[in-house]
Motif scaffolding. Structure first.
Motif, PDB file in Angstrom:
ATOM      1  N   HIS A  91       3.366  62.285 -20.970  1.00 53.96           N
ATOM      2  CA  HIS A  91       3.902  62.134 -19.632  1.00 53.96           C
ATOM      3  C   HIS A  91       4.573  62.898 -19.071  1.00 53.96           C
ATOM      4  CE1 HIS A  91       1.443  58.611 -19.738  1.00 53.96           C
ATOM      5  NE2 HIS A  91       2.012  58.079 -20.836  1.00 53.96           N
ATOM      6  N   ARG A  92       5.955  63.198 -19.675  1.00 53.09           N
ATOM      7  CA  ARG A  92       6.891  64.062 -19.061  1.00 53.09           C
ATOM      8  C   ARG A  92       7.437  63.867 -17.778  1.00 53.09           C
ATOM      9  NH1 ARG A  92       3.986  67.668 -22.815  1.00 53.09           N
ATOM     10  NH2 ARG A  92       2.500  68.167 -21.362  1.00 53.09           N
ATOM     11  N   ARG A  93       7.827  62.706 -17.638  1.00 49.49           N
ATOM     12  CA  ARG A  93       8.100  62.156 -16.189  1.00 49.49           C
ATOM     13  C   ARG A  93       9.503  62.359 -16.034  1.00 49.49           C
ATOM     14  NH1 ARG A  93       7.921  55.682 -14.163  1.00 49.49           N
ATOM     15  NH2 ARG A  93       7.773  56.138 -11.934  1.00 49.49           N
ATOM     16  N   LEU A  94       9.581  62.789 -14.730  1.00 51.53           N
ATOM     17  CA  LEU A  94      10.977  63.142 -14.100  1.00 51.53           C
ATOM     18  C   LEU A  94      11.925  61.965 -14.048  1.00 51.53           C
ATOM     19  CD1 LEU A  94      11.050  64.266 -10.237  1.00 51.53           C
ATOM     20  CD2 LEU A  94       9.334  62.519 -11.450  1.00 51.53           C
ATOM     21  N   ARG A  95      13.397  62.144 -14.145  1.00 54.42           N
ATOM     22  CA  ARG A  95      14.137  61.080 -14.161  1.00 54.42           C
ATOM     23  C   ARG A  95      14.478  60.673 -12.802  1.00 54.42           C
ATOM     24  NH1 ARG A  95      15.765  57.920 -18.901  1.00 54.42           N
ATOM     25  NH2 ARG A  95      15.363  59.204 -20.947  1.00 54.42           N
ATOM     26  N   PRO A  96      14.748  59.395 -12.513  1.00 53.99           N
ATOM     27  CA  PRO A  96      15.405  58.947 -11.075  1.00 53.99           C
ATOM     28  C   PRO A  96      16.249  59.807 -10.586  1.00 53.99           C
ATOM     29  CG  PRO A  96      15.179  56.880 -12.498  1.00 53.99           C
ATOM     30  CD  PRO A  96      15.076  58.214 -13.448  1.00 53.99           C
ATOM     31  N   GLU A  97      17.197  60.500 -11.105  1.00 55.56           N
ATOM     32  CA  GLU A  97      18.314  61.290 -10.677  1.00 55.56           C
ATOM     33  C   GLU A  97      17.593  62.538 -10.117  1.00 55.56           C
ATOM     34  OE1 GLU A  97      19.748  63.571 -14.597  1.00 55.56           O
ATOM     35  OE2 GLU A  97      20.039  61.427 -14.555  1.00 55.56           O
ATOM     36  N   ALA A  98      16.507  62.929 -10.593  1.00 60.22           N
ATOM     37  CA  ALA A  98      15.597  64.349 -10.065  1.00 60.22           C
ATOM     38  C   ALA A  98      14.890  63.984  -8.969  1.00 60.22           C
ATOM     39  CB  ALA A  98      14.814  64.687 -11.332  1.00 60.22           C
ATOM     40  N   VAL A  99      14.607  62.538  -8.958  1.00 58.18           N
ATOM     41  CA  VAL A  99      13.610  62.221  -7.636  1.00 58.18           C
ATOM     42  C   VAL A  99      14.896  62.280  -6.442  1.00 58.18           C
ATOM     43  CG1 VAL A  99      12.583  60.330  -6.374  1.00 58.18           C
ATOM     44  CG2 VAL A  99      12.057  60.908  -8.505  1.00 58.18           C
ATOM     45  N   GLY A 100      16.085  61.728  -6.627  1.00 53.92           N
ATOM     46  CA  GLY A 100      17.222  61.804  -5.724  1.00 53.92           C
ATOM     47  C   GLY A 100      17.496  63.174  -5.174  1.00 53.92           C
TER      48      GLY A 100
ATOM     49  N   HIS B  59      15.773  63.378 -22.636  1.00 48.80           N
ATOM     50  CA  HIS B  59      14.455  63.271 -22.955  1.00 48.80           C
ATOM     51  C   HIS B  59      13.819  62.487 -21.449  1.00 48.80           C
ATOM     52  CE1 HIS B  59      15.512  59.010 -23.996  1.00 48.80           C
ATOM     53  NE2 HIS B  59      16.447  59.688 -24.684  1.00 48.80           N
ATOM     54  N   PRO B  60      12.386  62.802 -21.324  1.00 45.18           N
ATOM     55  CA  PRO B  60      11.688  62.389 -20.451  1.00 45.18           C
ATOM     56  C   PRO B  60      11.937  60.658 -20.107  1.00 45.18           C
ATOM     57  CG  PRO B  60      10.520  64.060 -21.325  1.00 45.18           C
ATOM     58  CD  PRO B  60      11.577  63.489 -22.381  1.00 45.18           C
ATOM     59  N   SER B  61      11.438  60.315 -18.791  1.00 43.15           N
ATOM     60  CA  SER B  61      11.674  58.953 -18.552  1.00 43.15           C
ATOM     61  C   SER B  61      10.728  57.892 -19.088  1.00 43.15           C
ATOM     62  CB  SER B  61      11.786  58.958 -16.924  1.00 43.15           C
ATOM     63  OG  SER B  61      12.306  57.570 -16.446  1.00 43.15           O
ATOM     64  N   TYR B  62       9.395  58.271 -19.186  1.00 44.07           N
ATOM     65  CA  TYR B  62       8.224  57.354 -19.241  1.00 44.07           C
ATOM     66  C   TYR B  62       7.735  57.597 -20.605  1.00 44.07           C
ATOM     67  CZ  TYR B  62       4.116  54.781 -17.975  1.00 44.07           C
ATOM     68  OH  TYR B  62       3.037  53.881 -17.847  1.00 44.07           O
ATOM     69  N   GLY B  63       7.656  56.725 -21.676  1.00 42.37           N
ATOM     70  CA  GLY B  63       8.460  55.350 -21.782  1.00 42.37           C
ATOM     71  C   GLY B  63       9.688  55.385 -21.984  1.00 42.37           C
ATOM     72  N   ALA B  64      10.318  54.310 -22.018  1.00 41.11           N
ATOM     73  CA  ALA B  64      11.851  54.104 -21.995  1.00 41.11           C
ATOM     74  C   ALA B  64      12.273  53.805 -23.653  1.00 41.11           C
ATOM     75  CB  ALA B  64      12.263  52.839 -21.179  1.00 41.11           C
ATOM     76  N   GLY B  65      13.074  54.384 -24.296  1.00 40.88           N
ATOM     77  CA  GLY B  65      13.305  54.208 -25.484  1.00 40.88           C
ATOM     78  C   GLY B  65      14.005  52.858 -25.626  1.00 40.88           C
ATOM     79  N   HIS B  66      15.098  52.428 -24.889  1.00 42.56           N
ATOM     80  CA  HIS B  66      15.651  51.069 -24.987  1.00 42.56           C
ATOM     81  C   HIS B  66      14.699  49.944 -24.829  1.00 42.56           C
ATOM     82  CE1 HIS B  66      19.668  52.838 -24.538  1.00 42.56           C
ATOM     83  NE2 HIS B  66      19.974  51.681 -24.835  1.00 42.56           N
ATOM     84  N   ALA B  67      13.530  50.355 -23.977  1.00 41.07           N
ATOM     85  CA  ALA B  67      12.388  49.107 -23.599  1.00 41.07           C
ATOM     86  C   ALA B  67      11.717  48.902 -24.914  1.00 41.07           C
ATOM     87  CB  ALA B  67      12.144  49.215 -22.290  1.00 41.07           C
ATOM     88  N   THR B  68      11.118  50.098 -25.346  1.00 45.50           N
ATOM     89  CA  THR B  68      10.108  50.075 -26.353  1.00 45.50           C
ATOM     90  C   THR B  68      10.748  49.356 -27.738  1.00 45.50           C
ATOM     91  OG1 THR B  68       9.372  52.183 -25.618  1.00 45.50           O
ATOM     92  CG2 THR B  68       8.739  51.262 -27.810  1.00 45.50           C
TER      93      THR B  68
END
Length: 605
Positions: A386-395, A472-481
């Motif tokens: 996925h290599r999803r950008l982090r929320p800070e990058a969206v900001g 590391h990319p945003s999706y998925g989340a390490g803590h959540a997994t």
């Protein structure tokens, strides 16, 4: 007649059976949201990769996007190869004077390396292969779903210092304003109207939320998440310890003869980071500014009382820490095990106690063991799919688009920028301007004054951590997994329908409880009577809630989106189920486990 088959032959047969079980699991097709090559640089037509995770690669200080798009291909090749030599060839941090760190907070620091890029390519000898589980495509940059997620993250940043006690009823006008703002987004309007478009995927249908209220906003969506206090009891209470030395409301967890305090270090109220363009670009270029957060020296420790406290917890936790604590609390309270497990009758009947198997050491070791499997599975999704950008990058994209609305380089942010709540963005600008004001000593309050043309027009996402997101990319989340995996182990072993109760002050009656921190966070008090229709909290509900607390705690820090949490816990759940299924083959006892899943269904092992 006794079998004459050698032990090593039987042991090999069990391992072979487990391997065949693992082999029979189909490896799914891994599908991304197809944004990687979608956005282009107007002058050259090359991909800009603004919809992808690029943190750590060299970025242009003026535009905030990659200085050299070819670096991203080098990044991908290293992810796919997974060897240390390919990874060393990827450009990390500033490569020339123009890219050099310039913000006050980043002076004299080096670049941070990416974290466990190759972990998803490794193999395991137990449990599902890291690539045998998957996640659906992440919400796209111009989707209605991401608009709601970003709206939520900006509000969470503004509300980090509001006590959790005010997330209940009509106690805080700002929370109500956040609820109204979220409910006005098109994504929530779909759920509100009850007519779900046929164009939505099954995964999108599951992630639909709303309408929001003050009582459910910023909470998880699994069973028990909305019952009682915001925080799980497992984030607050302790157990009695040796010789009944503590009450559970004292907040001390027994670790052998030691005890561990549930109180957390208190970060300075109102202090956020990455609120100047200069600091933002430095962090995107990998500046290692970890450890530069500021703490309160008047009140050093307290029970988790605010979202900022929760963000501090998940900033430094040992990933499985909250679930190991929960396990110790459940064991200390003598919560019964799942009815399908053996050796639960009196000693004079069973003639055997649980310990090495089906007992405390078994459960505690599994909670930590499953975490490594979960991390490998999610690393593959992060780096290789996925290599999803982090929320800070969206900001960062939103900020640049609002300054240069005619620049097609940022057109991927157009949908977000033009549909975000204007009143919310004004609040963000004022918040960031306050962060960047000079103090009496003429030193920047948080970062530095940056390079923005107008310091009052900064719409960057205020971050709780100086370094922003992990590398590391945003999706998925390490803590959540890890949360999904560890909580699933606990729900498999313990009686998940058991109601949490404690002895009253007289030591005679078992009463339900729902502890919350006192106003100053120094103690806990039982407030179960304040929650309508709540007779008692259950093991399943509070385990689901501690899972959501940790996952959403990362959102409170600004480093993850809601969809990161919701999809990742399901990956962790699959990892845990697979591990338990394979381990069951190794035991001689006839037993079963009934596991309640995050979607409300039940899986029987």
């Amino acid at each position: 007649m006794a079998s004459h088959i050698p032990r090593f032959t039987k042991a090999y047969a069990v391992r072979e059976q487990a391997a065949l079980m693992a082999k029979s699991r189909p490896h799914p097709l891994h599908v991304s949201n197809n944004e990687e090559l979608r956005y282009r640089i107007p002058t050259s037509g090359e991909p800009s990769h603004i919809g992808s995770y690029t943190k750590g690669l060299p970025h242009d200080r003026n535009t905030g996007v990659l200085s050299n798009p070819d670096d991203f291909q080098s990044f991908i090749r290293a992810m796919d190869a997974g060897d240390q030599f390919s990874i060393r060839d990827v450009p990390l941090g500033p490569q020339n004077e123009q890219q050099a760190f310039q913000s006050g907070i980043a002076k004299g620091v080096s670049a941070r390396a990416w974290e466990s890029m190759a972990a998803g390519l490794t193999y395991d000898l137990e449990g599902p292969d890291a690539q045998s589980v998957t996640m659906p495509p992440a919400p796209a940059l111009d989707s209605d779903e991401l608009l709601t997620e970003v709206t939520e993250l900006y509000w969470m940043a503004l509300l980090r210092d509001v006590p959790f006690s005010e997330f209940n009823g009509d106690k805080n006008n700002d929370i109500q304003e956040a609820v109204d703002s979220l409910n006005s987004t098109p994504w929530v309007q779909i759920a509100k109207n009850g007519v779900v478009p046929t164009t939505l995927t099954d995964a999108e249908r599951v992630r639909l939320r709303g309408p929001f209220t003050v009582d459910n906003v910023f909470r998880g969506t699994t069973r028990g998440d909305r019952d009682g206090p915001y925080l799980s009891q497992f984030m607050l209470i302790g157990n009695t310890g040796i010789g009944n030395g503590n009450r559970i409301e004292d907040g001390f967890i027994r670790y052998g003869a030691h005890r561990v305090d549930q109180r957390v270090r208190v970060a300075e109220m109102g202090r956020d980071f990455m609120t100047t363009w200069s600091a933002f670009v430095d962090v995107q270029n990998g500046a290692d500014v970890r450890g530069r957060e500021v703490y309160n020296n008047d009140v050093r420790y307290r029970f988790i009382s605010t979202p900022r406290d929760l963000a501090t917890y998940v900033h430094f936790d040992a990933l499985y820490q909250a679930y190991l604590n929960a396990c110790l609390i459940l064991l200390g309270m003598r919560v019964p095990f799942d009815k399908g497990l053996p050796f639960q009758r009196e000693d004079d009947i069973d003639h055997q106690q649980t310990f090495a198997t089906f007992g405390a050491p078994h459960i505690l070791s599994l909670v930590t063991e499953v975490a490594t499997r979960a991390l490998k599975a999610v690393r593959f999704q992060k780096f290789n799919v996925h290599r999803r950008l982090r929320p800070e990058a969206v900001g960062g994209l939103l900020h640049r688009y609002m300054q240069e609305t005619t620049n097609d380089l940022y057109r991927g942010a157009k949908q977000l920028a033009e549909n975000l709540d204007a009143n919310l963005l004004d609040k963000v600008k004022r918040h960031n301007a306050k962060q960047n004001m000079k103090s009496d000593g003429d030193a920047p309050r948080a970062n530095d004054l940056g390079e923005c043309e107008d310091a009052d027009e900064i719409t960057l996402l205020p971050m709780a951590f100086p370094e922003g997101s992990p590398m590391h990319p945003s999706y998925g989340a390490g803590h959540a997994t890890v949360a999904g995996a560890c909580v699933t182990i606990l729900k498999a072993f313990f009686d998940h329908g058991y109601e949490l109760r404690m002895l009253d002050e007289d030591g005679e009656t078992m009463i339900p409880f729902a502890f919350v921190p006192t106003a100053d966070g120094s103690g806990l008090e039982n407030r179960i009577g304040e929650y309508r229709n709540l007779t008692a909290l259950t093991v399943e509900g509070e385990l689901n809630k501690v899972c959501s607390n940790i996952c959403i705690g990362r959102n409170w820090g600004g480093v993850h989106y809601f969809s990161d949490y919701r999809e990742s816990i399901r990956v962790g759940e699959q990892v845990a189920i697979g591990l338990l299924e394979e381990q069951k083959l190794t035991y001689g006892e006839n037993f079963s486990m009934t596991v309640p899943l995050f979607d409300g269904s039940v899986h029987r092992i």
